[in-house]
Design a protein around this motif. Structure first.
Motif, short mmCIF file in Angstrom:
data_model
loop_
_atom_site.label_atom_id
_atom_site.label_comp_id
_atom_site.label_asym_id
_atom_site.label_seq_id
_atom_site.Cartn_x
_atom_site.Cartn_y
_atom_site.Cartn_z
N VAL A 31 -0.68 -7.56 1.96
CA VAL A 31 -1.66 -6.48 1.87
C VAL A 31 -1.89 -5.95 3.27
CG1 VAL A 31 -4.01 -5.87 1.21
CG2 VAL A 31 -2.76 -7.57 -0.12
N SER A 32 -1.91 -4.63 3.42
CA SER A 32 -2.15 -4.06 4.74
C SER A 32 -2.95 -2.77 4.61
CB SER A 32 -0.84 -3.81 5.48
OG SER A 32 0.01 -2.98 4.73
N VAL A 33 -3.46 -2.33 5.74
CA VAL A 33 -4.19 -1.07 5.83
C VAL A 33 -3.38 -0.16 6.74
CG1 VAL A 33 -6.30 0.02 6.66
CG2 VAL A 33 -6.42 -2.17 5.48
N VAL A 34 -3.12 1.05 6.27
CA VAL A 34 -2.35 2.03 7.03
C VAL A 34 -3.15 3.32 7.14
CG1 VAL A 34 -0.11 1.04 6.39
CG2 VAL A 34 -1.11 2.80 4.96
N GLY A 35 -2.84 4.11 8.14
CA GLY A 35 -3.50 5.40 8.29
C GLY A 35 -3.02 6.35 7.21
N GLY A 36 -3.95 7.16 6.71
CA GLY A 36 -3.58 8.15 5.70
C GLY A 36 -4.61 8.23 4.60
N GLY A 37 -4.36 9.11 3.66
CA GLY A 37 -5.31 9.31 2.56
C GLY A 37 -6.40 10.25 2.98
N CYS A 38 -7.16 10.71 2.03
CA CYS A 38 -8.19 11.72 2.33
C CYS A 38 -9.40 11.15 3.06
CB CYS A 38 -8.61 12.45 1.06
SG CYS A 38 -8.98 11.41 -0.34
N SER A 39 -9.56 9.83 3.10
CA SER A 39 -10.67 9.23 3.83
C SER A 39 -10.24 8.60 5.15
CB SER A 39 -11.37 8.17 2.98
OG SER A 39 -12.04 8.77 1.90
N GLY A 40 -8.94 8.63 5.47
CA GLY A 40 -8.45 8.17 6.76
C GLY A 40 -7.63 6.90 6.74
N LEU A 41 -7.94 5.95 5.85
CA LEU A 41 -7.20 4.69 5.77
C LEU A 41 -6.81 4.43 4.33
CD1 LEU A 41 -9.56 2.54 8.04
CD2 LEU A 41 -7.30 3.42 8.67
N SER A 42 -5.64 3.85 4.13
CA SER A 42 -5.15 3.54 2.79
C SER A 42 -4.69 2.09 2.72
CB SER A 42 -3.98 4.44 2.40
OG SER A 42 -4.38 5.77 2.30
N TYR A 43 -4.72 1.55 1.52
CA TYR A 43 -4.24 0.20 1.27
C TYR A 43 -2.76 0.24 0.92
CZ TYR A 43 -9.24 -0.60 0.63
OH TYR A 43 -10.60 -0.66 0.80
N LYS A 44 -2.06 -0.81 1.31
CA LYS A 44 -0.64 -0.93 0.97
C LYS A 44 -0.40 -2.36 0.51
CE LYS A 44 3.97 -0.47 2.90
NZ LYS A 44 4.77 -0.26 4.08
N LEU A 69 -3.18 -9.15 11.40
CA LEU A 69 -4.51 -9.33 11.98
C LEU A 69 -5.30 -8.02 12.02
CD1 LEU A 69 -6.54 -11.21 13.25
CD2 LEU A 69 -5.44 -10.82 15.46
N LYS A 70 -4.66 -6.91 12.38
CA LYS A 70 -5.37 -5.63 12.46
C LYS A 70 -5.91 -5.22 11.08
CE LYS A 70 -4.82 -0.83 13.83
NZ LYS A 70 -3.90 0.21 14.28
N SER A 71 -5.08 -5.36 10.04
CA SER A 71 -5.52 -5.02 8.69
C SER A 71 -6.64 -5.95 8.24
CB SER A 71 -4.36 -5.10 7.70
OG SER A 71 -3.38 -4.13 7.99
N PHE A 72 -6.54 -7.23 8.62
CA PHE A 72 -7.55 -8.19 8.20
C PHE A 72 -8.94 -7.78 8.66
CE2 PHE A 72 -9.98 -12.14 8.99
CZ PHE A 72 -10.22 -12.45 7.67
N LEU A 73 -9.03 -7.17 9.83
CA LEU A 73 -10.34 -6.73 10.33
C LEU A 73 -11.00 -5.74 9.37
CD1 LEU A 73 -9.43 -6.33 14.11
CD2 LEU A 73 -10.61 -8.24 12.99
N TYR A 74 -10.21 -4.97 8.64
CA TYR A 74 -10.74 -4.03 7.64
C TYR A 74 -10.93 -4.68 6.27
CZ TYR A 74 -9.36 -0.33 10.89
OH TYR A 74 -9.21 0.49 11.98
N LEU A 75 -10.27 -5.81 6.05
CA LEU A 75 -10.22 -6.41 4.71
C LEU A 75 -11.07 -7.67 4.54
CD1 LEU A 75 -6.37 -6.04 4.14
CD2 LEU A 75 -8.18 -4.71 3.05
#
Length: 110
Positions: A31-44, A69-75
């Protein structure tokens, strides 16, 4: 920690089996967080069997979940959910860190 609901566990297990990604062969849910989507961040989400330096590894409800680690900070404390039916969303994340989500629920901001 990243949590997995019972319904999400059932669906992940089924998809892993159908795709030939057996947990006993070292596969897990990435599971990761990437830039994009209409709110700025998207899940992958992907199935993977290669760990990377800095990966955070969790197991909940019998599902091994790995994130960078970077995605975990959001998750942190997020729950992977699954919904089906007429208004079903499929997989979605119940993320207590998100301050705003888009109407489709596929992107968020903090």
């Amino acid at each position: 920690m990243i949590f997995v609901s019972d319904k999400a566990k059932e669906k992940v297990s089924k998809l892993m089996e159908e795709g030939g990604h057996a947990p006993d062969a070292g596969y897990f849910l990435r599971v990761s967080v990437v830039g994009g989507g209409c709110s700025g961040l998207s899940y992958k989400m992907d199935f993977d069997n290669q760990s990377k330096p800095g990966d955070q590894v969790f197991e909940d409800n019998g599902v091994k979940v790995v994130t960078d680690l970077k995605s975990f900070l959001y998750l942190v404390n997020t729950t992977l959910e699954f919904s089906e039916g007429l208004n079903g969303k499929g997989f979605y994340f119940n993320n207590p860190n998100a301050s705003r989500t888009c109407a489709c629920g596929e992107s968020f901001s903090v």
